[in-house]
Design a protein around this motif. Structure first.
Motif, PDB file in Angstrom:
ATOM      1  N   UNK A   1      -4.310 -23.218   5.388  1.00 29.43           N
ATOM      2  CA  UNK A   1      -3.125 -22.641   6.124  1.00 29.43           C
ATOM      3  C   UNK A   1      -2.249 -21.711   5.156  1.00 29.43           C
ATOM      4  N   UNK A   2      -2.038 -22.646   3.992  1.00 31.67           N
ATOM      5  CA  UNK A   2      -1.156 -21.539   2.750  1.00 31.67           C
ATOM      6  C   UNK A   2      -2.080 -20.292   2.427  1.00 31.67           C
ATOM      7  N   UNK A   3      -3.205 -20.383   2.248  1.00 28.48           N
ATOM      8  CA  UNK A   3      -4.010 -19.242   1.783  1.00 28.48           C
ATOM      9  C   UNK A   3      -3.991 -18.197   2.905  1.00 28.48           C
ATOM     10  N   UNK A   4      -4.099 -18.737   4.092  1.00 25.05           N
ATOM     11  CA  UNK A   4      -3.911 -17.745   5.306  1.00 25.05           C
ATOM     12  C   UNK A   4      -2.636 -17.042   5.291  1.00 25.05           C
ATOM     13  N   UNK A   5      -1.437 -17.539   4.817  1.00 27.60           N
ATOM     14  CA  UNK A   5      -0.332 -17.020   4.701  1.00 27.60           C
ATOM     15  C   UNK A   5      -0.480 -15.900   3.563  1.00 27.60           C
ATOM     16  N   UNK A   6      -1.036 -16.265   2.237  1.00 29.15           N
ATOM     17  CA  UNK A   6      -1.257 -15.356   1.330  1.00 29.15           C
ATOM     18  C   UNK A   6      -2.092 -14.182   1.821  1.00 29.15           C
ATOM     19  N   UNK A   7      -2.813 -14.416   2.457  1.00 26.87           N
ATOM     20  CA  UNK A   7      -3.692 -13.409   2.858  1.00 26.87           C
ATOM     21  C   UNK A   7      -3.134 -12.273   4.061  1.00 26.87           C
ATOM     22  N   UNK A   8      -2.204 -12.937   4.725  1.00 23.36           N
ATOM     23  CA  UNK A   8      -1.203 -12.148   5.549  1.00 23.36           C
ATOM     24  C   UNK A   8      -0.352 -11.410   4.956  1.00 23.36           C
ATOM     25  N   UNK A   9       0.125 -11.855   3.805  1.00 22.60           N
ATOM     26  CA  UNK A   9       1.073 -11.041   2.794  1.00 22.60           C
ATOM     27  C   UNK A   9       0.439 -10.096   2.095  1.00 22.60           C
ATOM     28  N   UNK A  10      -0.827 -10.235   1.624  1.00 25.38           N
ATOM     29  CA  UNK A  10      -1.861  -9.170   0.850  1.00 25.38           C
ATOM     30  C   UNK A  10      -2.184  -7.972   1.976  1.00 25.38           C
ATOM     31  N   UNK A  11      -2.147  -8.451   3.024  1.00 26.10           N
ATOM     32  CA  UNK A  11      -2.556  -7.548   4.045  1.00 26.10           C
ATOM     33  C   UNK A  11      -1.506  -6.648   4.435  1.00 26.10           C
ATOM     34  N   UNK A  12      -0.184  -6.878   4.041  1.00 24.45           N
ATOM     35  CA  UNK A  12       0.884  -6.125   4.065  1.00 24.45           C
ATOM     36  C   UNK A  12       1.487  -5.471   3.041  1.00 24.45           C
ATOM     37  N   UNK A  13       0.584  -5.500   1.832  1.00 28.04           N
ATOM     38  CA  UNK A  13       0.867  -4.833   0.610  1.00 28.04           C
ATOM     39  C   UNK A  13       1.383  -3.528   0.684  1.00 28.04           C
ATOM     40  N   UNK A  14       0.779  -2.673   1.601  1.00 28.35           N
ATOM     41  CA  UNK A  14       1.195  -1.287   1.843  1.00 28.35           C
ATOM     42  C   UNK A  14       2.386  -1.079   2.200  1.00 28.35           C
ATOM     43  N   UNK A  15       3.082  -1.882   3.299  1.00 27.91           N
ATOM     44  CA  UNK A  15       4.521  -1.865   3.713  1.00 27.91           C
ATOM     45  C   UNK A  15       5.378  -2.301   2.847  1.00 27.91           C
ATOM     46  N   UNK A  16       4.798  -3.296   1.917  1.00 23.56           N
ATOM     47  CA  UNK A  16       5.820  -3.755   0.843  1.00 23.56           C
ATOM     48  C   UNK A  16       5.792  -3.001  -0.479  1.00 23.56           C
ATOM     49  N   UNK A  17       4.774  -1.936  -0.580  1.00 19.34           N
ATOM     50  CA  UNK A  17       4.695  -1.158  -1.843  1.00 19.34           C
ATOM     51  C   UNK A  17       4.515  -2.180  -2.844  1.00 19.34           C
ATOM     52  N   UNK A  18       3.311  -3.130  -2.905  1.00 20.29           N
ATOM     53  CA  UNK A  18       2.961  -3.929  -3.958  1.00 20.29           C
ATOM     54  C   UNK A  18       1.937  -3.746  -4.441  1.00 20.29           C
ATOM     55  N   UNK A  19       1.733  -3.598  -5.779  1.00 19.09           N
ATOM     56  CA  UNK A  19       0.640  -3.170  -6.665  1.00 19.09           C
ATOM     57  C   UNK A  19       0.152  -4.684  -7.304  1.00 19.09           C
ATOM     58  N   UNK A  20       1.274  -5.347  -7.884  1.00 20.59           N
ATOM     59  CA  UNK A  20       0.707  -6.767  -8.426  1.00 20.59           C
ATOM     60  C   UNK A  20       1.679  -7.755  -7.811  1.00 20.59           C
ATOM     61  N   UNK A  21       0.928  -9.049  -7.446  1.00 28.52           N
ATOM     62  CA  UNK A  21       1.558 -10.105  -6.836  1.00 28.52           C
ATOM     63  C   UNK A  21       0.857 -11.420  -7.299  1.00 28.52           C
ATOM     64  N   UNK A  22       1.873 -12.351  -7.908  1.00 26.30           N
ATOM     65  CA  UNK A  22       1.300 -13.747  -8.176  1.00 26.30           C
ATOM     66  C   UNK A  22       1.974 -14.458  -7.051  1.00 26.30           C
ATOM     67  N   UNK A  23       1.045 -15.494  -6.671  1.00 21.13           N
ATOM     68  CA  UNK A  23       1.183 -16.448  -5.570  1.00 21.13           C
ATOM     69  C   UNK A  23       0.763 -17.821  -6.291  1.00 21.13           C
TER      70      UNK A  23
END
Length: 479
Positions: A308-330
């Motif tokens: 479930x934690x990794x699902x949440x991480x994947x949901x955030x990665x899927x929203x990387x465009x809307x967040x303008x994220x190029x590098x993230x650390x989880x």
């Protein structure tokens, strides 16, 4: 809502930064390698998006039953030292026997044979397909150290060895308990300038972790459900016609401290709304839910919170465009590895949870939003320490070095990196009862990941201050 942050005295900025720790809101980083990351504007994620996911096995994983040497000499010694009469034996059955270990064929076999724990079948698949590797005998070190130096205390050693809290902190921050920032957060300091919103650079799905605290960047903490809102801000409150909570919590006040607190709350509200709006939904139409997890000990279906934690991480990665994220650390975590007793049963369940979650995450990343993101995301394990080779009855005690997994499409998989140690007692790496003197430092392990992440040699030296003590700064397991 109008922000109250116009101009601040330096002392007020420091105060705001200290308050930000509570809500996960951080200031912009003090330095960023924009040349390595591209435009500072960060217009969407782009093809150069990368994420590091630290998977912490809390309690000290028994590496001896995780990755096993099964050549004749190694297996004979393993069985001699771990087989005891009755149900208390902690030895695993041989390959081919019911519930036996799972053979793997690394490209660099080092003249030996190897296997994984019987419950690591899904991880064996990732290994065989080239998206997982083993890094042997990793641990906290200050510099390369021999057994003679350890015994004579003639080399600097990590403080408070074999202590859970201190060695967890040493792994995450290169300092014992009480450290204020970790190497994931220090990486975040350096890369956050390439993200449109620095707030979402370092994100924990497993509570507060010193690993994600930077000098400037503060970790953003989420639950399995995602970003947690402040409840009661909308609608009526206790029957009042006008809800007073928004103005009380983030409205303009007369006191300077109240205003600073209001600023933090206001920014937290905005951040939660931004992240909630960017994250892909869970389940149908978004990031699929994990498949049912069946416990090996009871054959019952049970939640796998790591998945479930990794699902949440994947949901955030899927929203990387809307967040303008190029590098993230989880940061994610799985507990229950302090197996002083009933190790065989307890460890089997933890191995099954680990393999189930990693296989699920790999499958999700393979088609995340219609894109294969496996080359963009690297997951690596960490733990307090390894454990002793000899049993204390029906469990094991605290050790030092341990074997770890690195998983992802950019990993040079199906291999073992570092020198796999001899199995037995009294050899050149045995600090007592088979606890291993590490031959790969956490600094080398992290520096290899940092190099893939895009850090320069100078930045790696800043993040890992002891890396200059090692001839090899890159272990070669990343493509």
């Amino acid at each position: 809502m109008t922000s109250h942050m116009t101009s601040h005295h330096p002392s007020r900025r420091r105060f705001l930064r200290s308050l930000a720790t509570v809500t996960g809101m951080g200031a912009m980083p003090f330095a960023a390698n924009l040349a390595a990351l591209g435009s500072a504007a960060a217009e969407g994620a782009g093809d150069d998006y990368k994420a590091l996911v630290c998977l912490f096995l809390a309690g000290g994983n028994d590496h001896y039953n995780t990755v096993l040497a099964t050549d004749s000499a190694s297996w004979s010694e393993y069985r001699r030292l771990r087989v005891t009469e009755g149900a208390s034996s902690i030895a695993l059955p041989e390959a081919g026997a019911p519930g036996g270990v799972l053979p793997v064929s690394p490209l660099n076999a080092q003249g030996r044979a190897y296997a994984l724990h019987p419950q690591l079948g899904p991880l064996k698949t990732l290994f065989d397909e080239g998206r997982a590797a083993v890094v042997a005998n990793v641990g906290t070190l200050v510099q390369p150290t021999t057994l003679a130096q350890f015994q004579a205390l003639s080399a600097p050693l990590p403080p408070k060895l074999f202590s859970h809290n201190d060695q967890q902190s040493m792994w995450q921050a290169s300092r014992p308990e009480g450290a204020s920032f970790g190497w994931g957060g220090r990486i975040g300091d350096l890369v956050a300038g390439g993200n449109a919103q620095a707030t979402f650079t370092c994100i924990s799905a497993a509570g507060n972790a010193v690993y994600l605290s930077g000098r400037e960047i503060r970790q953003y903490q989420i639950s399995a459900a995602g970003a947690m809102p402040i409840r009661g801000l909308t609608g009526t409150l206790y029957g009042a016609t006008v809800n007073p909570l928004p103005s009380v919590s983030s409205g303009l006040q007369n006191n300077i401290f109240e205003n600073e607190y209001a600023d933090v709350v206001e920014r937290a509200i905005r951040a939660q709304a931004t992240l909630a709006g960017a994250m892909a939904p869970a389940g149908a139409g978004g990031v699929p839910d994990p498949s049912p997890f069946v416990t090996p000990n009871t054959n019952e279906v049970a939640p796998n919170m790591l998945a479930k934690q990794l699902q949440t991480v994947a949901r955030i990665i899927a929203g990387r465009g809307a967040l303008g994220a190029r590098r993230q650390v989880f940061f994610v975590s799985l507990g229950g590895f302090d197996t002083h007793d009933n190790q065989k049963g307890n460890h089997a369940e933890q191995m099954a949870r680990l393999a189930h979650a990693l296989s699920y995450f790999d499958g999700v990343l393979a088609g995340l939003g219609g894109t294969d993101m496996r080359r963009n995301v690297t997951t690596f394990t960490a733990s307090d320490f390894g454990r002793t080779l000899t049993s204390n009855g029906d469990g094991t005690d605290h050790g030092w070095g341990a074997h770890h997994f690195v998983v992802g499409g950019a990993v040079k998989g199906r291999d073992i990196y570092g020198q796999f140690p001899q199995i037995g007692l009294g050899h050149a790496l045995d600090v007592g009862r088979g606890a291993l003197l590490p031959t790969v430092s956490v600094d080398q392990y992290g520096a290899t990941l940092g190099n893939w992440f895009g850090l320069s040699a100078t930045q790696i030296a800043d993040v890992f201050p002891n890396i200059g003590n090692y001839a090899s700064r890159d272990l070669g397991f990343m493509g």
